[in-house]
Each structure stands twice: as structure tokens, then as C-alpha cells.
Write a protein that holds these residues in place. Structure first.
Motif, PDB file in Angstrom:
ATOM      1  N   TYR A 176      43.228  42.187  52.489  1.00  0.00           N
ATOM      2  CA  TYR A 176      44.010  41.376  53.342  1.00  0.00           C
ATOM      3  C   TYR A 176      43.745  41.441  54.620  1.00  0.00           C
ATOM      4  N   SER A 177      42.722  42.386  55.140  1.00  0.00           N
ATOM      5  CA  SER A 177      42.851  42.319  56.493  1.00  0.00           C
ATOM      6  C   SER A 177      41.053  42.370  57.023  1.00  0.00           C
ATOM      7  N   GLY A 178      40.368  43.172  56.191  1.00  0.00           N
ATOM      8  CA  GLY A 178      39.090  43.283  56.658  1.00  0.00           C
ATOM      9  C   GLY A 178      38.077  42.224  56.714  1.00  0.00           C
ATOM     10  N   VAL A 179      38.291  41.255  55.640  1.00  0.00           N
ATOM     11  CA  VAL A 179      37.476  40.194  55.299  1.00  0.00           C
ATOM     12  C   VAL A 179      37.893  39.136  56.555  1.00  0.00           C
ATOM     13  N   TRP A 180      38.736  39.313  57.178  1.00  0.00           N
ATOM     14  CA  TRP A 180      39.075  38.100  58.174  1.00  0.00           C
ATOM     15  C   TRP A 180      38.645  38.659  59.450  1.00  0.00           C
ATOM     16  N   CYS A 181      38.018  39.899  59.716  1.00  0.00           N
ATOM     17  CA  CYS A 181      37.511  40.411  61.141  1.00  0.00           C
ATOM     18  C   CYS A 181      36.276  39.205  61.670  1.00  0.00           C
ATOM     19  N   ARG A 182      35.362  39.030  60.528  1.00  0.00           N
ATOM     20  CA  ARG A 182      34.268  38.075  61.363  1.00  0.00           C
ATOM     21  C   ARG A 182      34.912  36.800  61.481  1.00  0.00           C
ATOM     22  N   ARG A 191      45.068  38.050  44.194  1.00  0.00           N
ATOM     23  CA  ARG A 191      45.867  37.821  42.859  1.00  0.00           C
ATOM     24  C   ARG A 191      45.279  38.746  41.902  1.00  0.00           C
ATOM     25  N   GLU A 192      43.980  38.703  41.387  1.00  0.00           N
ATOM     26  CA  GLU A 192      43.285  39.257  40.227  1.00  0.00           C
ATOM     27  C   GLU A 192      42.958  40.640  40.628  1.00  0.00           C
ATOM     28  N   PHE A 193      43.032  41.081  41.866  1.00  0.00           N
ATOM     29  CA  PHE A 193      42.960  42.488  42.233  1.00  0.00           C
ATOM     30  C   PHE A 193      44.248  43.152  41.735  1.00  0.00           C
ATOM     31  N   GLU A 194      45.255  42.530  42.223  1.00  0.00           N
ATOM     32  CA  GLU A 194      46.728  43.189  41.907  1.00  0.00           C
ATOM     33  C   GLU A 194      47.215  43.225  40.395  1.00  0.00           C
ATOM     34  N   LYS A 195      46.240  42.660  39.558  1.00  0.00           N
ATOM     35  CA  LYS A 195      46.357  42.641  38.142  1.00  0.00           C
ATOM     36  C   LYS A 195      46.125  44.042  37.715  1.00  0.00           C
ATOM     37  N   LEU A 196      45.006  44.497  38.589  1.00  0.00           N
ATOM     38  CA  LEU A 196      44.286  45.844  37.931  1.00  0.00           C
ATOM     39  C   LEU A 196      45.170  47.025  38.198  1.00  0.00           C
ATOM     40  N   PRO A 197      44.956  47.970  37.266  1.00  0.00           N
ATOM     41  CA  PRO A 197      46.045  49.212  37.438  1.00  0.00           C
ATOM     42  C   PRO A 197      45.420  50.240  38.034  1.00  0.00           C
ATOM     43  N   ILE A 198      44.889  49.812  39.492  1.00  0.00           N
ATOM     44  CA  ILE A 198      44.219  50.738  40.464  1.00  0.00           C
ATOM     45  C   ILE A 198      45.430  51.382  41.442  1.00  0.00           C
ATOM     46  N   LEU A 199      45.247  52.923  41.271  1.00  0.00           N
ATOM     47  CA  LEU A 199      45.998  53.870  42.229  1.00  0.00           C
ATOM     48  C   LEU A 199      44.934  54.253  43.321  1.00  0.00           C
ATOM     49  N   LEU A 200      43.841  54.767  42.616  1.00  0.00           N
ATOM     50  CA  LEU A 200      42.848  55.601  43.544  1.00  0.00           C
ATOM     51  C   LEU A 200      42.347  54.467  44.585  1.00  0.00           C
ATOM     52  N   HIS A 201      42.386  54.888  45.668  1.00  0.00           N
ATOM     53  CA  HIS A 201      42.040  53.898  47.160  1.00  0.00           C
ATOM     54  C   HIS A 201      42.367  52.781  47.099  1.00  0.00           C
ATOM     55  N   ALA A 202      43.693  52.479  46.405  1.00  0.00           N
ATOM     56  CA  ALA A 202      44.334  51.292  46.569  1.00  0.00           C
ATOM     57  C   ALA A 202      44.389  50.786  48.111  1.00  0.00           C
ATOM     58  N   ASP A 203      44.949  51.714  48.907  1.00  0.00           N
ATOM     59  CA  ASP A 203      45.196  51.220  50.287  1.00  0.00           C
ATOM     60  C   ASP A 203      43.842  50.720  51.030  1.00  0.00           C
ATOM     61  N   ILE A 204      42.857  51.498  50.608  1.00  0.00           N
ATOM     62  CA  ILE A 204      41.430  51.146  51.299  1.00  0.00           C
ATOM     63  C   ILE A 204      41.015  49.654  50.673  1.00  0.00           C
ATOM     64  N   LEU A 205      41.203  49.567  49.490  1.00  0.00           N
ATOM     65  CA  LEU A 205      40.823  48.103  49.056  1.00  0.00           C
ATOM     66  C   LEU A 205      41.740  47.049  49.649  1.00  0.00           C
ATOM     67  N   ARG A 206      43.140  47.365  49.539  1.00  0.00           N
ATOM     68  CA  ARG A 206      43.986  46.373  50.367  1.00  0.00           C
ATOM     69  C   ARG A 206      43.672  46.100  51.620  1.00  0.00           C
ATOM     70  N   ASN A 207      43.236  47.189  52.295  1.00  0.00           N
ATOM     71  CA  ASN A 207      42.517  46.679  53.778  1.00  0.00           C
ATOM     72  C   ASN A 207      41.727  46.042  53.928  1.00  0.00           C
ATOM     73  N   ILE A 208      40.622  46.030  52.916  1.00  0.00           N
ATOM     74  CA  ILE A 208      39.532  45.073  52.926  1.00  0.00           C
ATOM     75  C   ILE A 208      40.053  43.737  52.656  1.00  0.00           C
ATOM     76  N   GLU A 219      43.341  49.107  61.749  1.00  0.00           N
ATOM     77  CA  GLU A 219      44.416  49.160  60.933  1.00  0.00           C
ATOM     78  C   GLU A 219      44.322  49.994  59.541  1.00  0.00           C
ATOM     79  N   MET A 220      43.410  50.865  59.554  1.00  0.00           N
ATOM     80  CA  MET A 220      43.325  52.037  58.480  1.00  0.00           C
ATOM     81  C   MET A 220      43.500  53.227  59.035  1.00  0.00           C
ATOM     82  N   LYS A 221      44.207  54.007  58.183  1.00  0.00           N
ATOM     83  CA  LYS A 221      44.666  55.515  58.499  1.00  0.00           C
ATOM     84  C   LYS A 221      43.220  56.221  58.513  1.00  0.00           C
TER      85      LYS A 221
END
Length: 279
Positions: free
Chosen positions: A259-265, A240-257, A11-13
Motif C-alpha cells: 500500500y505504500s512501499g511500491v509507490w516510493c519510486r 485484493r488478492e493479498f487480502e484473501k489470504l489468511p496471513i497474520l504473520l508479518h501482515a503489517d510488513i506486507l501491507r506497508n509494501i 511509515e514502518m515501525k
């Protein structure tokens, strides 16, 4: 207890995967540069996530270079490194040392004993750089080991002790983002501990090793569903805590992990267990 905080590659570009992989290669490189081949062998996805998270939040000066990879010697890869790569490499080594030490004490694995001996001097050197941090990490992991030996069945207590360890690692420095980083680390740590117990429960029942989910596995008719509820609660708080942080750089990568990556195993383990029960 490693490798759960990874990407969902499907699910990653492509550009995001290449960027993530460059930080992974960078962590591998700094582990080798700072701690030799024995340090390089401790590489984990979990600490790669930490590098990307801290880089996205603080946006430090980052260098990129083309390197040869030990796993793919005939190919060249881009490796990105910054000050957080060195920090994550140190924490990666510390975690590996304590895991090997714990494996030796619990299961008398000779390989773990030898690895712990090799890493011990390097950990002593790291403790001089981060004395307070390593003292807290050591204390929490010793408590965790103590209660495991007692056969503690309070799942929240046990996961919380590991969560405290991860919270200490994620809180790189004392600033306005410290509390959120601690909470991200805390809930990720609880997720990792629970996920590790979920994956290993059948084997631990066979071998007699400690696992706080043994009773639940044997009595809960919807063991997988109950565990998923607990894991979902942990990741909901973390996200919820992550979304409080002002992160724009690599935000898509972090959200992939997150919201999705952690569930693969979890998905892989659950499907394998389901297929096994049908046969």
C-alpha cells in the motif's frame, strides 16, 4: 527491472523494519551460500517480498542467526532463513541471469555479457530442481524479448507477459492458495513492467531503446497521472488478492509494501521529472 517492491521505511515501525531487514539479510546469505559472491550480488528487494509473503502464508520453521554483512562489515545483523529463502534465492538468480542476457542482446553491455556467463551454470543447476517452472519463465521472457524487438506498442500485452513470469515465480506449489499467489505475482509483474517503463521513458527516447510508453509520453499532457491510474489498477488487483489470504504473520510488513512501499519510486521519479521541467 528490479527494486520496485520495497518498503516505505518512514511509515514502518522499528520492530517491523528489523524483521524485514532480517529476511533481506537472510536472502543475501543464502545467495552467497548457494551461488557464491556472484549470486550474492544479484540481491533484490522484490524477492525479499516473496520470502516474507510465503513465510507469512505458510509459517514454516525459520532459523535466525547473527551474521556479518558484506555492505557493513563492522556491524552484525540478524539473518532469518527458511525453505522459501532458498527458493527465492534461486528465482532471484534466474531473473538476474535473464536480465543480463537481455541487456547484452539489446545494448551489448559487456558487463552484462560477462555476468550472464558467470550465472549460466548456476541457472542450469536450478533448472534441474525446477524444470517446468524455468521452462515457463524462459518461454515468457523470450516472448517478451521477441515483441520488444518488433516494437510492440500494446502495453497490456507486454506487461502481461512479464506478469505471467512473476505469476509462475509466486506460485510456489499447487495448493488452495496457488491461484491467489499467481494473481498477486501477475499484477505485481505488470506493475513492475509499467513502473520500469515509466522511469526509463525519457532515457529510452534519447537512446532509441524500446519503451512501450514512448508515444504516451510525447502526446499525453498528463502522462504522470495517466500512468498512476494504470499502476493503481494493478496494485488494487494485487492487494485484493493479498487480502484473501489468511496471513497474520508479518501482515503489517506486507501491507506497508503493497500500500505504500511500491509507490516510493513513482513519487521520486515524478518529483524529479517535475522539477526538471520547471528548470
Amino acid at each position: 527491472m528490479f527494486g520496485y517492491i520495497a518498503i516505505n521505511k518512514a511509515e514502518m515501525k522499528f520492530k517491523d523494519y528489523d524483521m524485514y531487514h532480517s529476511y533481506y539479510c537472510g536472502l543475501c546469505k543464502r545467495l552467497k551460500d548457494n551461488y557464491g559472491k556472484s549470486g550474492q550480488m544479484t540481491l533484490t528487494y522484490d524477492m525479499t517480498f516473496l520470502v516474507v509473503l510465503l513465510t507469512g502464508l505458510y509459517e514454516p520453521e525459520t532459523s535466525a542467526e547473527v551474521v556479518n554483512c558484506i555492505a557493513h562489515p563492522l556491524e552484525k545483523h540478524t539473518a532469518r532463513t527458511n525453505l522459501y529463502t532458498d527458493y527465492a534465492a534461486a528465482m532471484n538468480l534466474v531473473f538476474s541471469y535473464y536480465k543480463c542476457k537481455d541487456d547484452w542482446e539489446d545494448e551489448h553491455k559487456r558487463k552484462s555479457y560477462l555476468t550472464a556467463r558467470i550465472l549460466s551454470k548456476k541457472v542450469n543447476d536450478i533448472s534441474k530442481i525446477y524444470p517446468e517452472k524455468l521452462a515457463r519463465i524462459s518461454s515468457d521472457l523470450q516472448k517478451l524479448s521477441y515483441y520488444e524487438k518488433l516494437g510492440e506498442t500494446d502495453l497490456d500485452k507486454m506487461a502481461g507477459l512479464f506478469g505471467n513470469t512473476m505469476a509462475e515465480i509466486f506460485a510456489y506449489r499447487k495448493d488452495e492458495w496457488e491461484l491467489s499467489l499467481r494473481r498477486i505475482g501477475f499484477f505485481l509483474g505488470k506493475f513492475i513492467y509499467l513502473m520500469d517503463a515509466y522511469e526509463d521513458v525519457e532515457e529510452d527516447i534519447k537512446t532509441g531503446c524500446y519503451n512501450p510508453l514512448k508515444e504516451a509520453y510525447e502526446r499525453d499532457t498528463d502522462f504522470a497521472g495517466s500512468c498512476r491510474e494504470l499502476l493503481t489498477l494493478m496494485m488494487a488487483e494485487c492487494s485484493r488478492e493479498f487480502e484473501k489470504l489468511p496471513i497474520l504473520l508479518h501482515a503489517d510488513i506486507l501491507r506497508n509494501i503493497l500500500y505504500s512501499g511500491v509507490w516510493c519510486r513513482y513519487t521520486a521519479v515524478t518529483e524529479k521529472r517535475s522539477q526538471k521541467s520547471k528548470n
